[in-house]
Enzyme design. Structure first.
Site, mmCIF file in Angstrom:
data_model
loop_
_atom_site.group_PDB
_atom_site.id
_atom_site.type_symbol
_atom_site.label_atom_id
_atom_site.label_comp_id
_atom_site.label_asym_id
_atom_site.label_seq_id
_atom_site.Cartn_x
_atom_site.Cartn_y
_atom_site.Cartn_z
ATOM 1 N N HIS A 79 4.247 -4.469 3.291
ATOM 2 C CA HIS A 79 3.047 -3.630 3.120
ATOM 3 C C HIS A 79 3.464 -2.166 3.323
ATOM 4 O O HIS A 79 3.656 -1.705 4.451
ATOM 5 C CB HIS A 79 1.971 -4.033 4.142
ATOM 6 N N HIS A 230 -6.654 -4.744 1.897
ATOM 7 C CA HIS A 230 -6.777 -4.004 3.151
ATOM 8 C C HIS A 230 -8.166 -4.371 3.686
ATOM 9 O O HIS A 230 -9.149 -4.221 2.951
ATOM 10 C CB HIS A 230 -6.778 -2.502 2.924
ATOM 11 N N GLU A 233 -10.137 -1.882 8.533
ATOM 12 C CA GLU A 233 -9.270 -0.907 9.206
ATOM 13 C C GLU A 233 -10.160 0.092 9.932
ATOM 14 O O GLU A 233 -10.276 1.260 9.567
ATOM 15 C CB GLU A 233 -8.374 -0.213 8.168
ATOM 16 N N ASP A 331 3.758 0.201 6.451
ATOM 17 C CA ASP A 331 2.565 0.901 5.970
ATOM 18 C C ASP A 331 2.936 2.302 5.476
ATOM 19 O O ASP A 331 3.938 2.474 4.819
ATOM 20 C CB ASP A 331 1.481 0.939 7.047
HETATM 21 O O1 LIG Z 1 -3.881 2.249 5.619
HETATM 22 C C1 LIG Z 1 -4.179 2.593 4.494
HETATM 23 C C2 LIG Z 1 -5.424 2.303 3.886
HETATM 24 C C3 LIG Z 1 -5.655 2.731 2.634
HETATM 25 N N1 LIG Z 1 -4.695 3.420 1.995
HETATM 26 C C4 LIG Z 1 -3.523 3.697 2.577
HETATM 27 O O2 LIG Z 1 -2.656 4.329 1.991
HETATM 28 N N2 LIG Z 1 -3.285 3.276 3.809
#
Ligand SMILES: O=c1cc[nH]c(=O)[nH]1
Length: 442
Positions: A79, A230, A233, A331
């Site tokens: 990810h 996603h 978050e 990430d």
């Molecule tokens: O954590 C994230 C959520 C959306 N987009 C991103 O680039 N990162």
């Protein structure tokens, strides 16, 4: 580690190496208290041809004595966002929040993300990941119109260029509200299918979340696509889109793979509700990836002079206990979602160990950066076994406390049996992309 010279041809033995039981199927002990066994690893023609308990070794130079150093399989980073990496100097997050990140990236994308800009930053990121020992990597690609017409062709070219060094996968990234545009979403899915990639979205608790998820699942089934979301978050207790994704997967009897990232809100919700959600996630065969560094940065961000009280990460221990495949990943890197990072999966594992307690016991947590993300991505990586490619990283550390205390900047990365030339690109390469807001001159 200038004292170790890896042969560039023929066969050789990495003697006296520490391999972890969780990443080496069939490895016989005895294991030390960290779960490592001391072994000799025979390598020929770019493959691991033998893993045996310490024994008679050939003489140097065919045998290299690792003196108990740890050897891990090359990493798998499932990810990332290499399309937006390294824009921080020209577009920082104004307040360190998730909303601030969304707004800043949107503004930067509109102005700067032409093919050359995306390609140069992507290549910079891939060179970095490769040098740190990553072998397979999934990136999300911002696919809000018209960006999908720019970034997807760049990605496909980059994937060809990097074949054999990094196995590159992509997942489309749009806010789930974008799925309301049915015709456009179908065109996006066609593009994703043509690129042999993964369909994705960021889920929010919209009033029409369920029908939107139904459309995502129907589209994935129609085009034979895996899914990557996603979800949640946020620290908002009402964010239960992970549960909605699991329910949709069960409703549609979805047979593809599903990976869900973040799931931060779960760790703030009442136990009963959480366990019900996790049971559904397990039943739906969903895998979860936690992004601990980005979560620390964005979650519980305060602007009232008080200290964050919550680490932001999801409930990986409870998930693993239910048999849910769990991974951790890089990430964002140096963009408004996360100001730092270097696509170094050793750093991710080090941070995860501290934030998520991947110790006492270590158990099979090392799988979260290798074997499990490899299974999630469906790539042949993440384990060292006889017959597997000799793609591995030799560290100086001989135990977890040694390995995770230092950056291990002088690690040796071996690909197909040969040590690669590790060169971490210099940030100044990107200065000209950063515009007038950035200058390297004093
Ligand atoms: O954590 C994230 C959520 C959306 N987009 C991103 O680039 N990162």
């Amino acid at each position: 580690m200038t004292d170790l010279l890896i042969p560039t041809s023929g066969w050789y033995v990495l003697g006296n190496a520490r391999l972890h039981g969780s990443l080496t199927p069939g490895l016989d002990g005895p294991f030390d208290r960290d779960g490592f066994a001391l072994v000799d690893i025979a390598i020929a023609d770019g493959k691991v041809t033998g893993i045996a308990a310490r024994g008679e070794r050939p003489a140097p130079p065919r045998s290299i004595d690792l003196a108990g150093r740890i050897v891990l399989p090359c990493f798998v980073d499932c990810h990332t966002h290499v399309d937006k990496g390294h824009i921080w100097p020209r577009m920082p997050n104004p307040d360190g929040s998730f909303a601030g990140a969304l707004g800043a990236v949107g503004a930067d994308r509109l102005v700067h993300w032409n093919a050359a800009d995306v390609a140069r930053r992507m290549d910079f990121s891939l060179r970095t990941a490769y040098a740190h020992g990553t072998k397979a990597l999934r990136t999300h690609l911002d696919s809000v119109a018209p960006q999908e017409t720019i970034s997807w062709p760049v990605f496909e070219e980059m994937r060809d260029e990097w074949r054999g060094r990094i196995d590159l996968q992509a997942a489309s990234l749009i806010g789930i509200e974008g799925v309301r545009e049915a015709a456009w979403f179908e065109t996006l899915a066609r593009r994703v299918a043509a690129a042999k990639a993964v369909l994705g979205a960021v889920t929010y608790m919209l009033p029409d979340l369920e029908p939107l998820l139904d459309r995502v699942f129907r589209t994935a089934i129609e085009f034979g696509l895996d899914l990557d979301f996603h979800a949640d978050e946020t620290g908002d207790l009402a964010a239960v889109s992970l549960r909605r994704i699991a329910e949709a997967a069960l409703r549609h009897r979805f047979g593809g793979k599903i990976l869900v990232g973040h799931c931060c809100a779960l760790s703030r919700q009442p136990d009963g509700e959480v366990l019900e959600t996790l049971d559904k996630v397990a039943a739906a065969g969903i895998a979860v990836v936690s992004l601990p560094m980005c979560n620390l940065f964005l979650q519980d961000r305060r602007h009232d002079g008080t200290t964050p009280r919550w680490r932001g990460v999801t409930l990986l221990h409870e998930m693993k206990a239910r048999g849910i495949p769990v991974a951790v990943a890089s990430d964002n890197t140096r963009d408004p979602f996360y100001a730092y990072g270097d696509l170094d999966m050793l750093e991710v594992y080090r941070m995860a160990t501290r934030i998520l307690h991947f110790d006492h016991p270590v158990g099979d947590w090392p799988k979260t950066v290798a074997a499990t993300p490899a299974e999630i991505m469906g790539v042949d990586a993440g384990r060292l076994a006889v017959g597997s490619p000799a793609d591995l990283v030799i560290f100086k550390g001989r135990s977890w406390t040694e390995l995770l205390s230092r950056p291990e900047s002088d690690r040796i990365v071996v690909r197909d049996g040969r040590a690669i030339e590790r060169s971490i690109p210099d940030y100044c390469e990107l200065d000209e992309l950063m515009g007038s807001a950035w200058t390297s001159k004093p």
